[in-house]
Write a protein that holds these residues in place. Structure first.
Motif, mmCIF file in Angstrom:
data_model
loop_
_atom_site.group_PDB
_atom_site.id
_atom_site.type_symbol
_atom_site.label_atom_id
_atom_site.label_comp_id
_atom_site.label_asym_id
_atom_site.label_seq_id
_atom_site.Cartn_x
_atom_site.Cartn_y
_atom_site.Cartn_z
ATOM 1 N N ALA A 49 -27.086 -93.094 -25.087
ATOM 2 C CA ALA A 49 -26.660 -93.247 -26.481
ATOM 3 C C ALA A 49 -25.650 -92.158 -26.795
ATOM 4 N N ALA A 50 -24.841 -92.404 -27.808
ATOM 5 C CA ALA A 50 -23.851 -91.419 -28.254
ATOM 6 C C ALA A 50 -23.683 -91.557 -29.759
ATOM 7 N N GLU A 51 -23.114 -90.517 -30.359
ATOM 8 C CA GLU A 51 -22.934 -90.506 -31.805
ATOM 9 C C GLU A 51 -21.559 -89.958 -32.153
ATOM 10 N N ASN A 52 -20.884 -90.639 -33.061
ATOM 11 C CA ASN A 52 -19.658 -90.139 -33.671
ATOM 12 C C ASN A 52 -19.958 -89.911 -35.144
ATOM 13 N N ILE A 53 -19.457 -88.805 -35.699
ATOM 14 C CA ILE A 53 -19.641 -88.529 -37.121
ATOM 15 C C ILE A 53 -18.303 -88.181 -37.742
ATOM 16 N N ALA A 54 -18.222 -88.366 -39.052
ATOM 17 C CA ALA A 54 -16.993 -88.052 -39.784
ATOM 18 C C ALA A 54 -17.347 -87.857 -41.252
ATOM 19 N N GLN A 55 -16.407 -87.257 -41.966
ATOM 20 C CA GLN A 55 -16.550 -87.108 -43.408
ATOM 21 C C GLN A 55 -15.181 -87.207 -44.045
ATOM 22 N N GLY A 56 -15.138 -87.690 -45.256
ATOM 23 C CA GLY A 56 -13.877 -87.727 -45.978
ATOM 24 C C GLY A 56 -13.679 -89.003 -46.763
ATOM 25 N N ARG A 57 -12.478 -89.107 -47.314
ATOM 26 C CA ARG A 57 -12.076 -90.291 -48.077
ATOM 27 C C ARG A 57 -11.374 -91.226 -47.109
ATOM 28 N N MET A 58 -12.087 -92.233 -46.645
ATOM 29 C CA MET A 58 -11.467 -93.138 -45.688
ATOM 30 C C MET A 58 -12.163 -94.484 -45.675
#
Length: 162
Positions: free
Chosen positions: A104-113
């Motif tokens: 398994a893998a995880e991508n994370i992000a934050q912001g206005r998108m």
């Protein structure tokens, strides 16, 4: 009562009160806004990304989406983006705790998108791109939670698995 015993009790009481206050502050989470799963909405983008690399599509998965939503909630509550939660749970323990076995893998992000910008950002980042193009993965879950103070600011988590 001798002065030294009284001073010691006052010191211990104050120290314990300060420690309790410090520990309470460590566990304080900010209120979060709305959130939810976005796996179905992202299916077309994920399919296009994978097919352009000659890979089979990944199917949306509710179990992986739940793990992604837990991470997005934590990040929104903490007001920061990171893979390890403040509760001492790293990615591996969260995946295991959700009954997800295998790679398994995880991508994370934050912001206005929106979704397009989100996936463009991940595809332009070698580690995130590698996760999305890993041929072992056949399922994914995508979720977000908004920041209560800034409803246009989202914390995103994408969990991929077999």
């Amino acid at each position: 009562m001798p002065v030294s015993q009284l001073d010691r009790r006052i010191f211990i009481t104050a120290a314990c009160g300060g420690l309790i206050g410090l520990l309470a502050g460590c566990g304080t989470l900010r209120p979060t806004g709305q959130g939810g799963g976005a796996s179905v909405a992202a299916s077309g983008l994920v399919g296009k990304i994978r097919s352009s690399a000659g890979l089979p599509d990944m199917a949306p998965d509710s179990q992986l989406e739940q793990a992604a939503l837990q991470q997005a909630r934590y990040m929104a509550g903490a007001g920061r983006m990171e893979h390890t939660t403040g509760w001492g749970k790293d990615f591996a323990s969260r995946v295991s705790g959700n009954g997800i076995a295998g790679a398994a893998a995880e991508n994370i992000a934050q912001g206005r998108m929106d979704l397009t910008r989100l996936f463009d950002m991940w595809m332009n980042s070698p580690p995130h791109r590698r996760n999305m193009l890993d041929p072992r993965f056949t399922r994914f879950g995508l979720a977000y939670v908004t920041d209560a103070k800034r409803p246009d600011w989202r914390y995103w988590a994408l969990v991929m698995g077999k």
